[in-house]
Design a protein around this motif. Structure first.
Motif, PDB file in Angstrom:
ATOM      1  N   GLY A   1      14.071 118.661  25.111  1.00 26.70           N
ATOM      2  CA  GLY A   1      13.632 119.046  23.776  1.00 26.70           C
ATOM      3  C   GLY A   1      12.582 120.135  23.763  1.00 26.70           C
ATOM      4  N   ASN A   2      11.882 120.359  24.886  1.00 20.54           N
ATOM      5  CA  ASN A   2      10.854 121.397  24.963  1.00 20.54           C
ATOM      6  C   ASN A   2      11.409 122.728  25.482  1.00 20.54           C
ATOM      7  OD1 ASN A   2      11.240 120.929  27.686  1.00 20.54           O
ATOM      8  ND2 ASN A   2       9.254 119.960  28.007  1.00 20.54           N
ATOM      9  N   ASN A   3      12.753 122.860  25.441  1.00 25.81           N
ATOM     10  CA  ASN A   3      13.450 124.091  25.852  1.00 25.81           C
ATOM     11  C   ASN A   3      13.414 124.329  27.358  1.00 25.81           C
ATOM     12  OD1 ASN A   3      14.206 124.829  23.189  1.00 25.81           O
ATOM     13  ND2 ASN A   3      12.176 125.708  22.839  1.00 25.81           N
ATOM     14  N   SER A   4      13.123 123.312  28.132  1.00 21.58           N
ATOM     15  CA  SER A   4      13.203 123.411  29.586  1.00 21.58           C
ATOM     16  C   SER A   4      14.569 122.909  30.053  1.00 21.58           C
ATOM     17  CB  SER A   4      12.092 122.588  30.241  1.00 21.58           C
ATOM     18  OG  SER A   4      10.820 123.061  29.845  1.00 21.58           O
ATOM     19  N   HIS A   5      14.977 123.336  31.246  1.00 24.30           N
ATOM     20  CA  HIS A   5      16.293 122.966  31.766  1.00 24.30           C
ATOM     21  C   HIS A   5      16.179 122.513  33.221  1.00 24.30           C
ATOM     22  CE1 HIS A   5      17.235 125.595  28.340  1.00 24.30           C
ATOM     23  NE2 HIS A   5      18.364 124.920  28.249  1.00 24.30           N
ATOM     24  N   ILE A   6      17.021 121.541  33.573  1.00 23.72           N
ATOM     25  CA  ILE A   6      17.029 121.005  34.937  1.00 23.72           C
ATOM     26  C   ILE A   6      18.476 120.904  35.405  1.00 23.72           C
ATOM     27  CG2 ILE A   6      16.450 119.036  36.405  1.00 23.72           C
ATOM     28  CD1 ILE A   6      14.270 118.341  34.338  1.00 23.72           C
ATOM     29  N   GLU A   7      18.734 121.385  36.614  1.00 20.91           N
ATOM     30  CA  GLU A   7      20.037 121.231  37.244  1.00 20.91           C
ATOM     31  C   GLU A   7      19.897 120.235  38.393  1.00 20.91           C
ATOM     32  OE1 GLU A   7      21.226 125.086  38.507  1.00 20.91           O
ATOM     33  OE2 GLU A   7      21.490 125.870  36.465  1.00 20.91           O
ATOM     34  N   VAL A   8      20.784 119.251  38.421  1.00 24.04           N
ATOM     35  CA  VAL A   8      20.700 118.181  39.423  1.00 24.04           C
ATOM     36  C   VAL A   8      21.879 118.306  40.381  1.00 24.04           C
ATOM     37  CG1 VAL A   8      20.471 115.700  39.792  1.00 24.04           C
ATOM     38  CG2 VAL A   8      19.664 116.716  37.655  1.00 24.04           C
ATOM     39  N   GLY A   9      21.572 118.332  41.686  1.00 21.64           N
ATOM     40  CA  GLY A   9      22.617 118.456  42.694  1.00 21.64           C
ATOM     41  C   GLY A   9      23.267 117.121  43.016  1.00 21.64           C
ATOM     42  N   GLN A  10      24.227 117.162  43.922  1.00 28.89           N
ATOM     43  CA  GLN A  10      24.944 115.952  44.327  1.00 28.89           C
ATOM     44  C   GLN A  10      24.025 114.988  45.076  1.00 28.89           C
ATOM     45  OE1 GLN A  10      28.458 116.951  46.569  1.00 28.89           O
ATOM     46  NE2 GLN A  10      29.510 117.851  44.816  1.00 28.89           N
ATOM     47  N   ASN A  11      24.427 113.711  45.047  1.00 27.36           N
ATOM     48  CA  ASN A  11      23.705 112.642  45.766  1.00 27.36           C
ATOM     49  C   ASN A  11      22.223 112.596  45.405  1.00 27.36           C
ATOM     50  OD1 ASN A  11      26.048 111.861  47.341  1.00 27.36           O
ATOM     51  ND2 ASN A  11      25.746 113.746  48.519  1.00 27.36           N
ATOM     52  N   SER A  12      21.947 112.730  44.117  1.00 26.22           N
ATOM     53  CA  SER A  12      20.569 112.670  43.635  1.00 26.22           C
ATOM     54  C   SER A  12      20.363 111.422  42.789  1.00 26.22           C
ATOM     55  CB  SER A  12      20.226 113.917  42.806  1.00 26.22           C
ATOM     56  OG  SER A  12      20.301 115.088  43.595  1.00 26.22           O
ATOM     57  N   LEU A  13      19.142 110.935  42.786  1.00 27.48           N
ATOM     58  CA  LEU A  13      18.763 109.771  41.983  1.00 27.48           C
ATOM     59  C   LEU A  13      17.445 110.101  41.290  1.00 27.48           C
ATOM     60  CD1 LEU A  13      19.076 106.782  41.107  1.00 27.48           C
ATOM     61  CD2 LEU A  13      17.876 106.146  43.213  1.00 27.48           C
ATOM     62  N   PHE A  14      17.420 109.964  39.965  1.00 27.71           N
ATOM     63  CA  PHE A  14      16.220 110.346  39.224  1.00 27.71           C
ATOM     64  C   PHE A  14      16.130 109.577  37.920  1.00 27.71           C
ATOM     65  CE2 PHE A  14      19.549 112.897  37.423  1.00 27.71           C
ATOM     66  CZ  PHE A  14      19.228 113.014  36.079  1.00 27.71           C
ATOM     67  N   SER A  15      14.958 109.675  37.299  1.00 28.42           N
ATOM     68  CA  SER A  15      14.739 109.131  35.961  1.00 28.42           C
ATOM     69  C   SER A  15      13.513 109.822  35.393  1.00 28.42           C
ATOM     70  CB  SER A  15      14.526 107.609  35.995  1.00 28.42           C
ATOM     71  OG  SER A  15      13.319 107.298  36.675  1.00 28.42           O
ATOM     72  N   PHE A  16      13.320 109.693  34.089  1.00 23.81           N
ATOM     73  CA  PHE A  16      12.102 110.176  33.446  1.00 23.81           C
ATOM     74  C   PHE A  16      11.204 108.967  33.213  1.00 23.81           C
ATOM     75  CE2 PHE A  16      14.814 113.757  32.613  1.00 23.81           C
ATOM     76  CZ  PHE A  16      13.957 114.849  32.568  1.00 23.81           C
ATOM     77  N   ASP A  17      10.150 108.819  34.021  1.00 29.26           N
ATOM     78  CA  ASP A  17       9.238 107.698  33.811  1.00 29.26           C
ATOM     79  C   ASP A  17       8.248 107.997  32.690  1.00 29.26           C
ATOM     80  OD1 ASP A  17       7.727 109.561  35.137  1.00 29.26           O
ATOM     81  OD2 ASP A  17       7.192 108.267  36.817  1.00 29.26           O
ATOM     82  N   GLN A  18       8.161 109.261  32.282  1.00 28.46           N
ATOM     83  CA  GLN A  18       7.422 109.682  31.099  1.00 28.46           C
ATOM     84  C   GLN A  18       8.234 110.784  30.418  1.00 28.46           C
ATOM     85  OE1 GLN A  18       3.424 110.879  32.071  1.00 28.46           O
ATOM     86  NE2 GLN A  18       2.958 108.990  33.167  1.00 28.46           N
ATOM     87  N   ASN A  19       7.921 111.069  29.167  1.00 29.89           N
ATOM     88  CA  ASN A  19       8.671 112.096  28.457  1.00 29.89           C
ATOM     89  C   ASN A  19       8.586 113.454  29.142  1.00 29.89           C
ATOM     90  OD1 ASN A  19       9.537 110.311  26.543  1.00 29.89           O
ATOM     91  ND2 ASN A  19       8.208 111.041  24.911  1.00 29.89           N
ATOM     92  N   ASP A  20       7.457 113.719  29.793  1.00 33.29           N
ATOM     93  CA  ASP A  20       7.261 115.015  30.415  1.00 33.29           C
ATOM     94  C   ASP A  20       7.181 114.923  31.944  1.00 33.29           C
ATOM     95  OD1 ASP A  20       4.875 113.708  30.585  1.00 33.29           O
ATOM     96  OD2 ASP A  20       3.640 115.340  29.809  1.00 33.29           O
TER      97      ASP A  20
END
Length: 270
Positions: A85-104
């Motif tokens: 929502g803040n106009n930032s972008h993220i590309e995630v590669g294969q075999n990755s594990l992630f989460s947003f533990d905070q909004n930012d």
């Protein structure tokens, strides 16, 4: 008659409220309120799953998937792109594990990402006990600080290797790697990179600042941080859905009761 209808509706409302109270509904609603709005949207290709409940993984909708705080996502044989929502972008590669533990703040547990942070946005990345940030406000170091150019995107990459070490690279703009005490381990300018040993990534460290472009050497080994990665606290993704379904059903029941009473008092067919 009108007073009688209002009284009956009020009694029905109290009964339903009491039923919801006894089933812990307020607790779920309170937890859901903080996480009911997505942080961003994700599109994906290939095998990408999200954790619907603890240790229960389901496939994401590839064309559109809302990303919520606390929801773990793993790409496995797929890739994903996230627009925040803040106009930032993220590309995630294969075999990755992630989460947003905070909004930012994105918590990268495995794999690698490419990121592009909007000039006016704040976005941090957690890798083990470390934090990667473009902001000076989080730093505890008294050493020289590289100023962030105004109105310029911050672009970089983060990769977690199979041995637990992590490589951070700045393609454009300064980046800072902080330890758990918010002291600077490394400061990167554009086109600089640094690889942090697994012992430092996993646990506390009182290391000196690592030189950009070099592997951080001489950093003391620290105790490994234990504990499983946290999913959504208390309420899972499906719980959020059922909360709003429950609200809709409750509203529908109340409406149906009022309509029924009105038809009794004012029948459509005389």
């Amino acid at each position: 008659m009108k007073k009688r209808m209002v009284f009956k509706t009020f009694v029905y409302f109290l009964s339903i409220s009491f039923l919801l109270l006894t089933n812990g509904f307020p607790r779920i609603v309170a937890e859901a309120a903080e996480k009911s709005f997505p942080i961003g949207e994700m599109v994906s290709k290939g095998e990408v799953n999200f954790e619907a409940r603890e240790n229960v993984w389901r496939k994401v909708e590839p064309s559109h998937f809302p990303v919520f705080q606390g929801v773990k996502i793993k790409t496995e044989k797929g890739v994903a792109g996230i627009a925040l929502g803040n106009n930032s972008h993220i590309e995630v590669g294969q075999n990755s594990l992630f989460s947003f533990d905070q909004n930012d703040r994105l918590h990268l547990r495995q794999g690698g990402i490419n990121f592009r942070i909007s000039p006016n946005a704040e976005l941090n990345f957690k890798i083990g006990s470390l934090l990667v940030t473009k902001s000076r406000s989080l730093q505890a170091s008294k050493g020289p600080i590289v100023a962030s150019p105004k109105n310029e995107e911050t672009i970089g990459t983060i990769s977690i290797h199979s041995n637990g070490a992590a490589t951070v690279k700045s393609i454009r703009g300064p980046l800072f790697i902080l330890d758990q005490d918010r002291a600077v381990l490394a400061s990167l300018s554009s086109q600089d990179s640094v690889t942090i040993p697994s012992a430092t990534v996993k646990g506390p460290s009182k290391a000196l600042v690592a030189q950009a472009g070099e592997t951080a050497k001489g950093l003391p080994e620290a105790a490994k941080v234990s504990g499983a990665a946290t999913g959504m606290a208390g309420a899972g993704v499906e719980d959020l859905i059922w909360v709003w379904v429950g609200v809709a059903l409750t509203a529908g029941m109340s409406t149906g009761i009022i309509i029924e009473d009105q038809e009794k008092e004012h029948p459509l067919c005389p």
